[in-house]
Design a protein around this motif. Structure first.
Motif, short mmCIF file in Angstrom:
data_model
loop_
_atom_site.label_atom_id
_atom_site.label_comp_id
_atom_site.label_asym_id
_atom_site.label_seq_id
_atom_site.Cartn_x
_atom_site.Cartn_y
_atom_site.Cartn_z
N MET A 72 31.61 7.81 -18.91
CA MET A 72 30.26 7.98 -19.49
C MET A 72 30.13 8.81 -21.04
O MET A 72 29.38 8.13 -21.67
CB MET A 72 29.13 9.10 -18.30
CG MET A 72 28.99 8.47 -17.27
SD MET A 72 27.88 9.19 -16.35
CE MET A 72 28.86 10.60 -15.50
N TYR B 172 23.80 8.97 -21.37
CA TYR B 172 25.08 9.02 -20.95
C TYR B 172 25.43 10.47 -21.32
O TYR B 172 26.52 10.89 -20.84
CB TYR B 172 25.75 7.82 -21.82
CG TYR B 172 25.85 6.61 -21.10
CD1 TYR B 172 26.45 6.13 -19.91
CD2 TYR B 172 24.81 5.53 -21.72
CE1 TYR B 172 26.35 5.05 -19.35
CE2 TYR B 172 25.03 4.41 -21.01
CZ TYR B 172 25.52 3.93 -19.88
OH TYR B 172 25.57 2.68 -19.28
N ARG C 62 30.68 5.98 -22.97
CA ARG C 62 29.90 5.16 -23.34
C ARG C 62 28.65 5.61 -24.37
O ARG C 62 27.98 4.94 -24.74
CB ARG C 62 28.93 4.90 -21.98
CG ARG C 62 30.24 3.78 -21.06
CD ARG C 62 30.08 2.44 -21.36
NE ARG C 62 28.93 1.63 -21.25
CZ ARG C 62 28.50 0.53 -21.48
NH1 ARG C 62 29.40 -0.31 -22.14
NH2 ARG C 62 27.12 0.01 -21.29
#
Length: 477
Positions: free
Chosen positions: A186, A12, A189
Protein backbone atom coordinates in the motif's frame (compact mmCIF):
# COMPACT_ATOMS: atom_id res chain seq x y z
CA UNK A 1 6.42 21.93 -19.57
CA UNK A 2 7.50 18.71 -17.89
CA UNK A 3 4.93 17.25 -15.60
CA UNK A 4 5.64 17.12 -11.86
CA UNK A 5 5.45 13.95 -9.78
CA UNK A 6 1.95 12.49 -9.47
CA UNK A 7 0.06 13.47 -6.29
CA UNK A 8 0.04 10.91 -3.48
CA UNK A 9 -2.89 8.55 -3.18
CA UNK A 10 -4.15 9.55 0.23
CA UNK A 11 -6.28 6.52 0.99
CA UNK A 12 -3.31 4.23 0.50
CA UNK A 13 -1.28 6.45 2.84
CA UNK A 14 -3.82 6.19 5.66
CA UNK A 15 -4.35 2.46 5.10
CA UNK A 16 -0.60 1.75 5.10
CA UNK A 17 0.30 3.69 8.24
CA UNK A 18 -2.92 2.55 9.95
CA UNK A 19 -2.09 -1.11 9.36
CA UNK A 20 1.47 -0.50 10.52
CA UNK A 21 0.22 1.06 13.74
CA UNK A 22 -2.26 -1.80 13.98
CA UNK A 23 0.56 -4.36 13.86
CA UNK A 24 2.20 -2.68 16.85
CA UNK A 25 -1.13 -2.60 18.74
CA UNK A 26 -2.02 -6.16 17.73
CA UNK A 27 1.32 -7.43 19.00
CA UNK A 28 0.56 -6.26 22.54
CA UNK A 29 -2.67 -8.24 22.85
CA UNK A 30 -1.95 -11.38 20.82
CA UNK A 31 1.40 -11.97 22.54
CA UNK A 32 -0.24 -11.51 25.95
CA UNK A 33 -2.77 -14.24 25.07
CA UNK A 34 -0.03 -16.54 23.73
CA UNK A 35 2.37 -16.09 26.68
CA UNK A 36 1.13 -19.05 28.71
CA UNK A 37 1.13 -21.69 25.92
CA UNK A 38 4.46 -20.27 24.68
CA UNK A 39 5.99 -20.66 28.13
CA UNK A 40 4.81 -24.25 28.48
CA UNK A 41 5.91 -25.18 24.97
CA UNK A 42 9.41 -23.70 25.27
CA UNK A 43 9.98 -24.24 28.99
CA UNK A 44 10.19 -20.52 29.80
CA UNK A 45 10.50 -19.29 33.38
CA UNK A 46 8.33 -16.51 34.76
CA UNK A 47 11.32 -14.18 34.45
CA UNK A 48 11.58 -14.98 30.73
CA UNK A 49 7.82 -14.56 30.20
CA UNK A 50 8.01 -11.01 31.53
CA UNK A 51 11.21 -10.43 29.59
CA UNK A 52 9.63 -11.31 26.24
CA UNK A 53 7.16 -8.45 26.68
CA UNK A 54 9.50 -6.04 28.45
CA UNK A 55 12.35 -6.15 25.93
CA UNK A 56 9.93 -5.34 23.09
CA UNK A 57 8.57 -2.23 24.84
CA UNK A 58 12.07 -1.20 25.93
CA UNK A 59 13.33 -1.41 22.34
CA UNK A 60 10.43 0.78 21.24
CA UNK A 61 11.36 3.40 23.82
CA UNK A 62 15.09 3.33 23.09
CA UNK A 63 14.88 3.39 19.30
CA UNK A 64 12.01 5.81 18.58
CA UNK A 65 14.47 8.75 18.58
CA UNK A 66 16.77 6.74 16.30
CA UNK A 67 13.81 6.29 13.95
CA UNK A 68 13.29 10.06 13.92
CA UNK A 69 16.98 10.64 13.18
CA UNK A 70 17.00 8.10 10.32
CA UNK A 71 13.84 9.64 8.85
CA UNK A 72 15.55 13.03 8.70
CA UNK A 73 18.69 11.53 7.14
CA UNK A 74 17.31 8.99 4.66
CA UNK A 75 13.70 10.12 4.26
CA UNK A 76 10.50 9.07 5.95
CA UNK A 77 9.44 6.65 3.22
CA UNK A 78 12.71 4.72 3.36
CA UNK A 79 12.60 4.60 7.17
CA UNK A 80 8.97 3.46 7.21
CA UNK A 81 9.65 0.68 4.72
CA UNK A 82 12.72 -0.49 6.63
CA UNK A 83 10.81 -0.50 9.93
CA UNK A 84 7.85 -2.39 8.48
CA UNK A 85 10.05 -5.02 6.86
CA UNK A 86 12.18 -5.42 10.00
CA UNK A 87 9.11 -5.76 12.23
CA UNK A 88 7.51 -8.39 9.98
CA UNK A 89 10.70 -10.43 9.49
CA UNK A 90 11.54 -10.37 13.21
CA UNK A 91 7.98 -11.42 13.99
CA UNK A 92 8.36 -14.38 11.65
CA UNK A 93 11.66 -15.29 13.33
CA UNK A 94 9.88 -15.32 16.72
CA UNK A 95 7.78 -18.20 15.38
CA UNK A 96 10.97 -20.22 14.84
CA UNK A 97 12.03 -20.07 18.50
CA UNK A 98 13.70 -23.37 19.52
CA UNK A 99 12.70 -25.16 22.74
CA UNK A 100 15.07 -25.66 25.63
CA UNK A 101 17.84 -23.46 26.96
CA UNK A 102 18.24 -21.52 23.71
CA UNK A 103 14.60 -20.35 23.75
CA UNK A 104 15.02 -17.49 26.22
CA UNK A 105 18.04 -15.71 24.68
CA UNK A 106 16.70 -16.29 21.17
CA UNK A 107 13.26 -14.84 21.91
CA UNK A 108 14.64 -11.89 23.85
CA UNK A 109 17.00 -11.00 20.99
CA UNK A 110 14.42 -11.33 18.23
CA UNK A 111 11.74 -9.49 20.20
CA UNK A 112 14.21 -6.63 20.67
CA UNK A 113 14.71 -6.50 16.89
CA UNK A 114 10.94 -6.50 16.44
CA UNK A 115 10.71 -3.53 18.80
CA UNK A 116 13.36 -1.70 16.76
CA UNK A 117 11.24 -2.21 13.64
CA UNK A 118 8.21 -0.76 15.37
CA UNK A 119 10.28 2.19 16.58
CA UNK A 120 11.30 3.02 13.01
CA UNK A 121 7.65 3.12 11.91
CA UNK A 122 6.19 5.15 14.76
CA UNK A 123 7.80 8.60 14.25
CA UNK A 124 6.84 8.59 10.57
CA UNK A 125 3.14 7.74 10.60
CA UNK A 126 1.42 10.91 11.83
CA UNK A 127 3.84 13.28 10.09
CA UNK A 128 3.17 11.59 6.72
CA UNK A 129 -0.59 12.02 7.13
CA UNK A 130 -0.10 15.63 8.23
CA UNK A 131 1.87 16.34 5.06
CA UNK A 132 -0.49 14.81 2.48
CA UNK A 133 -3.80 16.08 3.91
CA UNK A 134 -4.94 19.69 4.09
CA UNK A 135 -5.96 21.10 7.46
CA UNK A 136 -9.71 20.81 6.83
CA UNK A 137 -9.49 17.04 6.16
CA UNK A 138 -6.49 16.21 8.35
CA UNK A 139 -8.50 15.53 11.51
CA UNK A 140 -10.66 12.93 9.80
CA UNK A 141 -7.61 11.21 8.30
CA UNK A 142 -5.88 11.06 11.69
CA UNK A 143 -9.08 9.67 13.22
CA UNK A 144 -9.19 6.90 10.58
CA UNK A 145 -5.52 6.12 11.25
CA UNK A 146 -6.11 5.88 15.00
CA UNK A 147 -9.30 3.91 14.41
CA UNK A 148 -7.45 1.24 12.46
CA UNK A 149 -4.92 0.88 15.27
CA UNK A 150 -7.75 0.61 17.83
CA UNK A 151 -9.54 -1.98 15.66
CA UNK A 152 -6.43 -4.15 15.70
CA UNK A 153 -6.20 -3.68 19.48
CA UNK A 154 -9.81 -4.78 20.08
CA UNK A 155 -9.57 -7.76 17.72
CA UNK A 156 -6.21 -8.82 19.17
CA UNK A 157 -7.45 -11.02 22.07
CA UNK A 158 -9.88 -12.97 19.89
CA UNK A 159 -7.46 -13.27 16.97
CA UNK A 160 -4.67 -14.38 19.31
CA UNK A 161 -6.89 -16.91 21.05
CA UNK A 162 -8.29 -18.42 17.85
CA UNK A 163 -4.90 -18.63 16.15
CA UNK A 164 -3.22 -20.14 19.22
CA UNK A 165 -5.98 -22.66 19.80
CA UNK A 166 -6.23 -23.77 16.16
CA UNK A 167 -2.68 -23.35 14.86
CA UNK A 168 -0.49 -23.02 17.95
CA UNK A 169 1.19 -20.02 19.57
CA UNK A 170 3.71 -19.61 16.74
CA UNK A 171 0.92 -18.48 14.42
CA UNK A 172 0.38 -15.23 16.37
CA UNK A 173 3.79 -14.08 15.17
CA UNK A 174 3.35 -15.32 11.62
CA UNK A 175 0.20 -13.22 11.17
CA UNK A 176 2.38 -10.11 10.95
CA UNK A 177 4.03 -11.34 7.74
CA UNK A 178 0.98 -10.84 5.45
CA UNK A 179 0.01 -7.64 7.28
CA UNK A 180 3.52 -6.27 6.84
CA UNK A 181 3.52 -7.23 3.17
CA UNK A 182 0.19 -5.45 2.71
CA UNK A 183 1.61 -2.31 4.37
CA UNK A 184 4.59 -2.30 2.00
CA UNK A 185 2.35 -2.82 -1.02
CA UNK A 186 0.00 0.00 0.00
CA UNK A 187 2.82 2.46 0.74
CA UNK A 188 4.24 1.69 -2.72
CA UNK A 189 0.84 2.40 -4.28
CA UNK A 190 0.58 5.66 -2.32
CA UNK A 191 3.22 7.35 -4.56
CA UNK A 192 4.80 9.28 -1.70
CA UNK A 193 7.90 11.37 -2.16
CA UNK A 194 10.95 10.58 -0.08
CA UNK A 195 12.48 13.86 0.98
CA UNK A 196 15.74 13.34 2.85
CA UNK A 197 17.45 16.09 4.78
CA UNK A 198 20.91 14.56 4.48
CA UNK A 199 23.62 15.46 6.94
CA UNK A 200 25.68 13.29 9.23
CA UNK A 201 24.32 10.69 11.63
CA UNK A 202 24.98 10.90 15.34
CA UNK A 203 26.34 7.64 16.75
CA UNK A 204 27.44 8.54 20.28
CA UNK A 205 24.10 9.99 21.39
CA UNK A 206 21.98 6.94 20.38
CA UNK A 207 24.47 4.51 21.90
CA UNK A 208 24.54 6.32 25.25
CA UNK A 209 20.73 6.68 25.31
CA UNK A 210 20.16 3.01 24.47
CA UNK A 211 22.78 1.82 26.98
CA UNK A 212 21.35 3.98 29.78
CA UNK A 213 17.74 2.91 29.24
CA UNK A 214 18.59 -0.79 28.93
CA UNK A 215 20.72 -0.86 32.08
CA UNK A 216 18.28 1.26 34.09
CA UNK A 217 15.10 -0.63 33.14
CA UNK A 218 16.62 -4.11 33.34
CA UNK A 219 18.22 -3.21 36.68
CA UNK A 220 14.78 -2.22 37.94
CA UNK A 221 13.28 -5.48 36.68
CA UNK A 222 16.13 -7.63 38.00
CA UNK A 223 15.68 -6.32 41.53
CA UNK A 224 12.71 -8.69 41.80
CA UNK A 225 15.24 -11.53 41.70
CA UNK A 226 18.31 -9.96 43.30
CA UNK A 227 16.52 -7.84 45.90
CA UNK A 228 16.34 -4.06 46.19
CA UNK A 229 19.39 -3.70 48.43
CA UNK A 230 21.61 -6.19 46.54
CA UNK A 231 24.87 -4.65 45.35
CA UNK A 232 24.12 -5.81 41.78
CA UNK A 233 20.78 -3.99 41.77
CA UNK A 234 22.26 -0.81 43.21
CA UNK A 235 25.16 -0.92 40.76
CA UNK A 236 22.89 -1.40 37.74
CA UNK A 237 20.56 1.43 38.80
CA UNK A 238 23.48 3.75 39.55
CA UNK A 239 25.24 3.01 36.24
CA UNK A 240 21.98 3.40 34.30
CA UNK A 241 21.12 6.69 36.00
CA UNK A 242 24.64 8.02 35.46
CA UNK A 243 24.59 7.07 31.78
CA UNK A 244 21.18 8.73 31.39
CA UNK A 245 22.50 11.98 32.87
CA UNK A 246 25.44 11.79 30.47
CA UNK A 247 23.04 11.23 27.55
CA UNK A 248 21.00 14.29 28.55
CA UNK A 249 24.19 16.37 28.77
CA UNK A 250 25.37 15.22 25.33
CA UNK A 251 21.99 15.93 23.75
CA UNK A 252 21.69 19.42 25.23
CA UNK A 253 25.19 20.34 24.06
CA UNK A 254 24.76 18.97 20.54
CA UNK A 255 24.01 21.14 17.51
CA UNK A 256 22.12 18.19 16.01
CA UNK A 257 20.45 16.63 19.06
CA UNK A 258 18.90 13.18 18.92
CA UNK A 259 15.93 14.54 20.90
CA UNK A 260 14.89 18.15 21.36
CA UNK A 261 14.89 18.07 25.16
CA UNK A 262 14.54 21.86 25.29
CA UNK A 263 10.87 21.36 24.48
CA UNK A 264 10.47 20.21 28.08
CA UNK A 265 11.08 23.81 29.15
CA UNK A 266 7.58 24.54 27.79
CA UNK A 267 5.58 23.75 30.92
CA UNK A 268 2.26 22.61 29.34
CA UNK A 269 4.20 20.31 27.02
CA UNK A 270 6.28 18.89 29.88
CA UNK A 271 3.15 18.29 31.98
CA UNK A 272 1.37 16.48 29.14
CA UNK A 273 4.40 14.30 28.40
CA UNK A 274 4.88 13.44 32.08
CA UNK A 275 1.23 12.39 32.45
CA UNK A 276 1.45 10.30 29.27
CA UNK A 277 4.51 8.56 30.75
CA UNK A 278 2.63 7.78 33.97
CA UNK A 279 -0.49 6.42 32.22
CA UNK A 280 1.32 4.08 29.81
CA UNK A 281 2.76 1.82 32.51
CA UNK A 282 -0.51 0.88 34.25
CA UNK A 283 -2.19 0.35 30.89
CA UNK A 284 0.34 -2.31 29.87
CA UNK A 285 0.54 -3.84 33.36
CA UNK A 286 -3.16 -4.68 33.57
CA UNK A 287 -3.21 -5.95 29.98
CA UNK A 288 -0.27 -8.34 30.31
CA UNK A 289 -0.79 -9.53 33.89
CA UNK A 290 -4.57 -9.58 33.56
CA UNK A 291 -4.32 -11.86 30.53
CA UNK A 292 -1.96 -14.32 32.20
CA UNK A 293 -4.17 -14.30 35.33
CA UNK A 294 -7.26 -15.28 33.32
CA UNK A 295 -5.35 -18.10 31.68
CA UNK A 296 -3.32 -19.47 34.60
CA UNK A 297 -5.08 -18.55 37.84
CA UNK A 298 -8.64 -18.93 36.56
CA UNK A 299 -7.79 -21.81 34.24
CA UNK A 300 -9.74 -20.47 31.25
CA UNK A 301 -9.34 -21.86 27.77
CA UNK A 302 -7.54 -19.75 25.18
CA UNK A 303 -10.76 -18.70 23.47
CA UNK A 304 -12.40 -17.89 26.81
CA UNK A 305 -9.34 -15.84 27.82
CA UNK A 306 -9.50 -13.80 24.62
CA UNK A 307 -13.23 -13.26 25.00
CA UNK A 308 -12.93 -12.27 28.66
CA UNK A 309 -10.37 -9.59 27.73
CA UNK A 310 -12.83 -7.80 25.46
CA UNK A 311 -14.34 -5.57 28.20
CA UNK A 312 -10.86 -4.18 28.89
CA UNK A 313 -9.70 -3.53 25.32
CA UNK A 314 -13.10 -2.42 24.00
CA UNK A 315 -13.46 0.05 26.87
CA UNK A 316 -9.95 1.34 26.15
CA UNK A 317 -10.87 1.92 22.49
CA UNK A 318 -14.09 3.67 23.54
CA UNK A 319 -12.14 5.95 25.87
CA UNK A 320 -9.70 6.79 23.08
CA UNK A 321 -12.46 7.88 20.72
CA UNK A 322 -14.44 9.76 23.38
CA UNK A 323 -11.37 11.71 24.48
CA UNK A 324 -11.39 14.04 21.48
CA UNK A 325 -15.11 14.72 21.85
CA UNK A 326 -14.80 15.65 25.53
CA UNK A 327 -11.72 17.78 24.83
CA UNK A 328 -13.55 19.78 22.15
CA UNK A 329 -16.89 19.83 23.95
CA UNK A 330 -15.52 21.37 27.14
CA UNK A 331 -12.53 23.10 25.51
CA UNK A 332 -10.28 21.88 28.27
CA UNK A 333 -7.81 19.02 28.61
CA UNK A 334 -8.71 18.68 32.29
CA UNK A 335 -12.09 17.04 31.66
CA UNK A 336 -10.96 13.92 29.72
CA UNK A 337 -7.71 13.56 31.67
CA UNK A 338 -9.15 13.85 35.19
CA UNK A 339 -12.23 11.81 34.31
CA UNK A 340 -10.02 9.11 32.80
CA UNK A 341 -7.56 9.01 35.67
CA UNK A 342 -10.38 8.85 38.23
CA UNK A 343 -12.03 5.94 36.41
CA UNK A 344 -8.70 4.16 35.93
CA UNK A 345 -7.61 4.58 39.57
CA UNK A 346 -10.95 3.32 40.90
CA UNK A 347 -11.09 0.50 38.34
CA UNK A 348 -7.53 -0.73 38.97
CA UNK A 349 -8.04 -0.71 42.74
CA UNK A 350 -11.34 -2.58 42.43
CA UNK A 351 -9.83 -5.10 40.02
CA UNK A 352 -6.90 -5.69 42.38
CA UNK A 353 -9.34 -6.33 45.22
CA UNK A 354 -11.36 -8.78 43.09
CA UNK A 355 -8.41 -10.89 41.90
CA UNK A 356 -8.25 -13.31 44.89
CA UNK A 357 -11.94 -14.20 44.46
CA UNK A 358 -11.31 -15.85 41.06
CA UNK A 359 -14.85 -14.78 40.09
CA UNK A 360 -14.87 -13.18 36.63
CA UNK A 361 -18.25 -11.44 37.02
CA UNK A 362 -16.88 -9.36 39.89
CA UNK A 363 -13.98 -8.23 37.74
CA UNK A 364 -15.88 -7.05 34.66
CA UNK A 365 -17.00 -3.63 35.98
CA UNK A 366 -13.44 -2.95 37.19
CA UNK A 367 -12.02 -4.03 33.81
CA UNK A 368 -14.36 -1.63 31.99
CA UNK A 369 -13.46 1.26 34.30
CA UNK A 370 -9.74 0.55 34.00
CA UNK A 371 -9.78 0.21 30.21
CA UNK A 372 -11.97 3.27 29.68
CA UNK A 373 -9.94 5.33 32.14
CA UNK A 374 -6.53 4.48 30.70
CA UNK A 375 -7.74 5.07 27.13
CA UNK A 376 -9.26 8.49 27.83
CA UNK A 377 -6.34 10.78 28.78
CA UNK A 378 -3.68 10.16 26.08
CA UNK A 379 -5.43 11.54 22.94
CA UNK A 380 -6.40 14.75 24.76
CA UNK A 381 -2.89 15.11 26.16
CA UNK A 382 -1.45 14.54 22.68
CA UNK A 383 -3.59 17.30 21.21
CA UNK A 384 -2.73 19.64 24.07
CA UNK A 385 1.03 19.17 23.87
CA UNK A 386 1.15 19.55 20.08
CA UNK A 387 -0.77 22.82 20.33
CA UNK A 388 1.72 24.52 22.62
CA UNK A 389 4.81 23.93 20.43
CA UNK A 390 5.62 25.87 17.24
CA UNK A 391 4.55 24.14 13.98
CA UNK A 392 8.15 23.61 12.88
CA UNK A 393 8.87 21.82 16.18
CA UNK A 394 5.95 19.41 16.01
CA UNK A 395 7.87 16.51 14.41
CA UNK A 396 10.49 16.76 17.19
CA UNK A 397 7.74 17.08 19.80
CA UNK A 398 6.05 13.94 18.45
CA UNK A 399 9.27 11.89 18.57
CA UNK A 400 10.04 13.01 22.13
CA UNK A 401 6.49 12.26 23.25
CA UNK A 402 6.54 8.78 21.72
CA UNK A 403 9.92 8.00 23.30
CA UNK A 404 8.82 9.05 26.77
CA UNK A 405 5.45 7.31 26.41
CA UNK A 406 7.06 3.98 25.51
CA UNK A 407 9.61 4.44 28.28
CA UNK A 408 6.72 4.79 30.69
CA UNK A 409 5.44 1.41 29.54
CA UNK A 410 8.87 -0.19 29.93
CA UNK A 411 9.43 1.26 33.42
CA UNK A 412 5.92 0.24 34.50
CA UNK A 413 6.31 -3.32 33.24
CA UNK A 414 9.75 -3.61 34.84
CA UNK A 415 8.49 -2.40 38.24
CA UNK A 416 5.39 -4.62 38.13
CA UNK A 417 7.49 -7.58 36.97
CA UNK A 418 9.93 -7.05 39.86
CA UNK A 419 7.10 -7.05 42.41
CA UNK A 420 5.50 -10.11 40.79
CA UNK A 421 8.79 -12.03 40.83
CA UNK A 422 9.35 -11.13 44.47
CA UNK A 423 5.85 -12.37 45.38
CA UNK A 424 6.18 -15.63 43.42
CA UNK A 425 7.71 -18.76 44.91
CA UNK A 426 10.91 -20.03 43.30
CA UNK A 427 9.19 -23.22 42.15
CA UNK A 428 6.47 -21.20 40.41
CA UNK A 429 9.09 -18.99 38.75
CA UNK A 430 10.89 -22.03 37.36
CA UNK A 431 7.62 -23.52 36.08
CA UNK A 432 6.52 -20.30 34.36
CA UNK A 433 3.52 -19.90 36.66
CA UNK A 434 2.36 -16.47 37.87
CA UNK A 435 0.30 -16.91 41.02
CA UNK A 436 -2.64 -14.81 42.18
CA UNK A 437 -0.39 -13.18 44.79
CA UNK A 438 2.12 -12.21 42.08
CA UNK A 439 -0.63 -10.79 39.86
CA UNK A 440 -2.02 -8.82 42.81
CA UNK A 441 1.46 -7.39 43.44
CA UNK A 442 1.74 -6.25 39.82
CA UNK A 443 -1.75 -4.74 39.89
CA UNK A 444 -0.89 -2.92 43.12
CA UNK A 445 1.91 -1.14 41.23
CA UNK A 446 -0.56 -0.02 38.56
CA UNK A 447 -3.10 1.10 41.16
CA UNK A 448 -0.53 3.11 43.12
CA UNK A 449 0.81 4.85 40.00
CA UNK A 450 -2.71 5.86 38.94
CA UNK A 451 -3.58 6.99 42.47
CA UNK A 452 -0.51 9.26 42.53
CA UNK A 453 -1.01 10.53 38.96
CA UNK A 454 -4.57 11.76 39.59
CA UNK A 455 -3.73 14.48 42.16
CA UNK A 456 -0.61 15.43 40.19
CA UNK A 457 -2.75 16.00 37.12
CA UNK A 458 -5.32 17.98 39.11
CA UNK A 459 -2.59 20.35 40.29
CA UNK A 460 -0.46 20.56 37.14
CA UNK A 461 -3.02 20.81 34.33
CA UNK A 462 -4.17 24.33 33.35
CA UNK A 463 -7.49 25.36 34.84
CA UNK A 464 -8.35 27.90 32.18
CA UNK A 465 -10.41 26.60 29.28
CA UNK A 466 -8.54 26.68 26.01
CA UNK A 467 -9.49 28.92 23.15
CA UNK A 468 -9.53 28.02 19.50
CA UNK A 469 -11.56 25.98 17.08
CA UNK A 470 -12.90 22.50 17.41
CA UNK A 471 -11.69 19.34 15.87
CA UNK A 472 -8.12 19.49 17.08
CA UNK A 473 -8.20 16.55 19.44
CA UNK A 474 -9.13 13.54 17.43
CA UNK A 475 -8.01 10.06 18.46
CA UNK A 476 -4.30 9.64 18.69
CA UNK A 477 -2.30 6.46 18.56
Amino acid sequence: MPEGPPPPRRRYVVAAVGCAGGMVSLDQTVVAVALDPMAHSLGLTTFAMHGVVLVYVLALAAFVPVGGMLARRFGRLTTFRAGTALFAVASGLCALAPPGEAAEPYLVAVRAVQGVGGALMMPVATSVITDVYEEESRGRALAVYAGLAQLFLVLGPIVGAVLTQLLGWRSVFLVNLPVGAACLWMIARARLGNRAGGGSLSVVQPLVVIFSLVVLVLGLYQCGVWGVTDIRTLTALAVGAGALLLAVRLILRSRRPLLDLRLLSVRPYAVAVALTFLVQGPQLIVLVHGTVYLRQAMGLSLLATGTCLLPLVAASAAGTFLSGYLHDRYRSVRVPVLLGLTAAAVGAAAWTAALPSLVYAWQVPAMILTGFGTGLPVPALSAALMRVVPPDKRPDASVLRQSIRQLGGAVGLAAAGAFALAANANADDAAGVITVAATSAAFTVASCVLAVTLPLAAVALPRRARTGGRGSAGPAA
